[in-house]
Write a protein that holds these residues in place. Structure first.
Motif, PDB file in Angstrom:
ATOM      1  N   GLN A   1       4.788  60.406  12.484  1.00 18.52           N
ATOM      2  CA  GLN A   1       5.171  59.667  11.285  1.00 18.52           C
ATOM      3  C   GLN A   1       3.988  59.014  10.569  1.00 18.52           C
TER       4      GLN A   1
ATOM      5  N   ASP B   1       1.294  62.050   2.882  1.00 21.82           N
ATOM      6  CA  ASP B   1       2.067  61.775   1.664  1.00 21.82           C
ATOM      7  C   ASP B   1       1.166  61.165   0.592  1.00 21.82           C
TER       8      ASP B   1
ATOM      9  N   SER C   1       2.765  59.951   6.740  1.00 17.34           N
ATOM     10  CA  SER C   1       2.600  58.917   5.707  1.00 17.34           C
ATOM     11  C   SER C   1       1.234  59.028   5.030  1.00 17.34           C
TER      12      SER C   1
END
Length: 141
Positions: free
Chosen positions: A64, A71, A68
Motif C-alpha cells: 500500500q 499514485d 501511494s
C-alpha cells in the motif's frame, strides 16, 4: 514418514509434494504405507492455507505505501503529459496488486512465501525506470 496437508501429502524425507492423485505412483506408495498400519502425521503449526492467507495479508499491507508513492508519481506524469511514464507506473501498480495472486502452494514455510514475494518485488522493480524504482526500495529491504 509422511505429513498430510489440505491439498497434498509431504514426504518428509525429501520434502516432495505428493498430490492426491490416484494415477500418481508416489500417492499409491503412500496408500500402501497407510494400509500397512502407518498413520499420516498432522502438520505442526498453522495449516498451509492459513499461512498463505497470512502471507497475502502481509503483501496487502506492504504494497500500500508503494502504491501511494506510485499514485503520486503517476499523477505528476499525467499533469506533465507524459503518458508513457504514466503507463509504466500503472503497469507497476497492477503488478503490485497481482502479488496476492502469486502461487504460494509450493512454499513449505512462511519464510519461503516471503522469499517468493520478495523475488517478485525485485522482478517488478527491475523492469522500472530508475526514478520509479525508488518507490520499491523500502519494500525489498
Amino acid at each position: 514418514m509422511y505429513t498430510k496437508f489440505e491439498t497434498y501429502i509431504l514426504r518428509d524425507a525429501d520434502r516432495a509434494i505428493i498430490p492426491f492423485d490416484e494415477q500418481n505412483s508416489d500417492y499409491q506408495a503412500v496408500k500402501e504405507w497407510i494400509a500397512a498400519g502407518n498413520v499420516l502425521a498432522e502438520p505442526v503449526g498453522p495449516a498451509h492455507a492459513a499461512l498463505v492467507e497470512q502471507a497475502k495479508a502481509e503483501i496487502r499491507i506492504q504494497r500500500q505505501p508503494i502504491i501511494s508513492i506510485l499514485d503520486g508519481l503517476q499523477s505528476s506524469a499525467l499533469v506533465n503529459g507524459d503518458m508513457a511514464r504514466a503507463q509504466v507506473i500503472e503497469t507497476a501498480k497492477q503488478g503490485l496488486r497481482d502479488l496476492t495472486d502469486l502461487d504460494l502452494s509450493a512454499c513449505m514455510t512462511f519464510e519461503d512465501m516471503r522469499l517468493t514475494v520478495k523475488t517478485r518485488y525485485l522482478q517488478l522493480a527491475a523492469a522500472l525506470p530508475v526514478e520509479v524504482r525508488k518507490a520499491f526500495s523500502e519494500a525489498v529491504n
